[in-house]
Design an enzyme around this catalytic site. Sequence first.
Site, PDB file in Angstrom:
ATOM      1  N   GLU A 164       0.811  -1.224   0.000  1.00 17.97           N
ATOM      2  CA  GLU A 164       0.000   0.000   0.000  1.00 17.97           C
ATOM      3  C   GLU A 164       0.844   1.274   0.000  1.00 17.97           C
ATOM      4  OE1 GLU A 164      -2.742  -0.275   3.289  1.00 17.97           O
ATOM      5  OE2 GLU A 164      -3.831  -1.941   2.424  1.00 17.97           O
ATOM      6  N   GLU A 347      -5.452  -8.660   0.818  1.00 23.02           N
ATOM      7  CA  GLU A 347      -6.134  -8.281   2.067  1.00 23.02           C
ATOM      8  C   GLU A 347      -7.589  -7.967   1.790  1.00 23.02           C
ATOM      9  OE1 GLU A 347      -4.461  -5.019   4.353  1.00 23.02           O
ATOM     10  OE2 GLU A 347      -2.428  -5.802   4.077  1.00 23.02           O
TER      11      GLU A 347
HETATM   12  O1  IFM Z   1      -4.497  -3.252   9.294  1.00 23.89           O
HETATM   13  C1  IFM Z   1      -4.400  -2.634   8.054  1.00 23.89           C
HETATM   14  C2  IFM Z   1      -3.228  -3.148   7.285  1.00 23.89           C
HETATM   15  O2  IFM Z   1      -2.059  -2.974   8.015  1.00 23.89           O
HETATM   16  C3  IFM Z   1      -3.095  -2.415   5.979  1.00 23.89           C
HETATM   17  N1  IFM Z   1      -4.299  -2.561   5.221  1.00 23.89           N
HETATM   18  C4  IFM Z   1      -5.500  -2.169   5.895  1.00 23.89           C
HETATM   19  C5  IFM Z   1      -5.639  -2.900   7.214  1.00 23.89           C
HETATM   20  C6  IFM Z   1      -6.915  -2.461   7.944  1.00 23.89           C
HETATM   21  O3  IFM Z   1      -6.877  -1.104   8.208  1.00 23.89           O
END
Ligand code: IFM
Length: 440
Positions: A164, A347
């Site tokens: 990210e 994710e």
């Molecule tokens: O916990 C975070 C992760 O570290 C990065 N992506 C989003 C998740 C939820 O906020």
Amino acid sequence: MPVFPSGFVWGAATAAYQIEGAVHEGGRGENIWDRFCRQPGRIRDGSSGEVACDHYRRYAEDIALMGDLGVGAYRFSIAWPRLFPAGKGPLNRQGLDFYDRLVDGLCEAGITPFATLYYWDLPQELQARGGWTNRDTIPRFVDYACAAAERLGDRVQDFILMNEISVAAWRGHATGIHAPGIADARAFLAATHHMNLAQGEAIRAMRGESSRWRLGSALNLMPVDPADDSIGAADAADLVDAFWNGSVIDPLIHGRYPEIVAGRFQPFVQEDDMERIRQKVDFIGLNHYSRAYARQDPDQPLGVGMVAPPDDRPTTAMGWRIDGGGFRETLMRLKEDYGNPPVHVTENGAAFDDIVDADGRISDPARIAFLEEYLSALGQAIEAGCDVRSYFVWSLMDNFEWAEGYTKRFGLVHVDYATQKRTPKDSFGWYARLTREGRF
Ligand code: IFM
């Protein structure tokens, strides 16, 4: 009921600073989050990742939980300051040993390791010299990435270079709510460009070392809608979309910044940079949670901001709109605008205010409903031709949610932070059935 292709991989994800703890163990160096958490008022509950889930010591127990969950793959991150405490210099053998043990444990359990190389934990010593706003951080990252891959790459095939970039740049350098806590438009632009370039350079260098590795990037992509019907909000949505989504994926895939922001990156772009950022990746990692709403905000360094969603649909404990349609839309955009790359959903998940009942059970129907909605959308996208290979739920267990500290729980496993007791939630059982039966 969604149908997932045969060979589709079900996984779970975590990140080093959010779960490992043991920040003073094994010669680990200080990172920007260690420093940021010590600043009063930065973290909602005043906490830090100092102990977190104590995964550094309990990793074997956590691998056993993954076995019970039936996942075929586990996405973790390697902490740069464990391998290079000052960001550069000699490799810290003890730091590497931890990941050796972790990867060996995963392989023994038949779980494929996916390793993320940069998950926001920049060594503090590099931050002292400007961190990602300084171009000199790029060769440091390349050296670290190659060293990590060289040592673990006999067992790890899938490497996610960066997690990210847009979030690390936006929240770390524009709104300043994440480490290193900077709120400045120039810093945001420089950090974005340098992370993009560091990723490109590391991919090039790693390709030179081995053709065996599959390399990709985990991008947080989401649709951005105007917060209201005004022209200002429509313009703001275009700008936020260009910064948040376009400024990381367009350079990687197309070798250019989106037109409406390209001029703003110009002061930081040197000859050949864009060609170096553009890389043929083996996959795109998609981190997706919700849809964003944008409006003009003169108080923000970039002149635009994100606001709470309309209240016509439920939200998670993060205040994020539950909207599987946004997930499908994002996947379709990858197909239509970016050449339908192989995608790993690296994710997806949700925080809710879980309650432990008198019998110690954690019943979390809202999380199960969330997963059903998002996985139905994923199934529809696959049916529509999106090339999605895997899904990693965020997260295996409750953990340190950055500026929210321990107040938000995303896990399928509940963690009692006072005792470190792990308790699978009802959603764990739901996901375990999915990993075994491939449908719900
Ligand atoms: O916990 C975070 C992760 O570290 C990065 N992506 C989003 C998740 C939820 O906020």
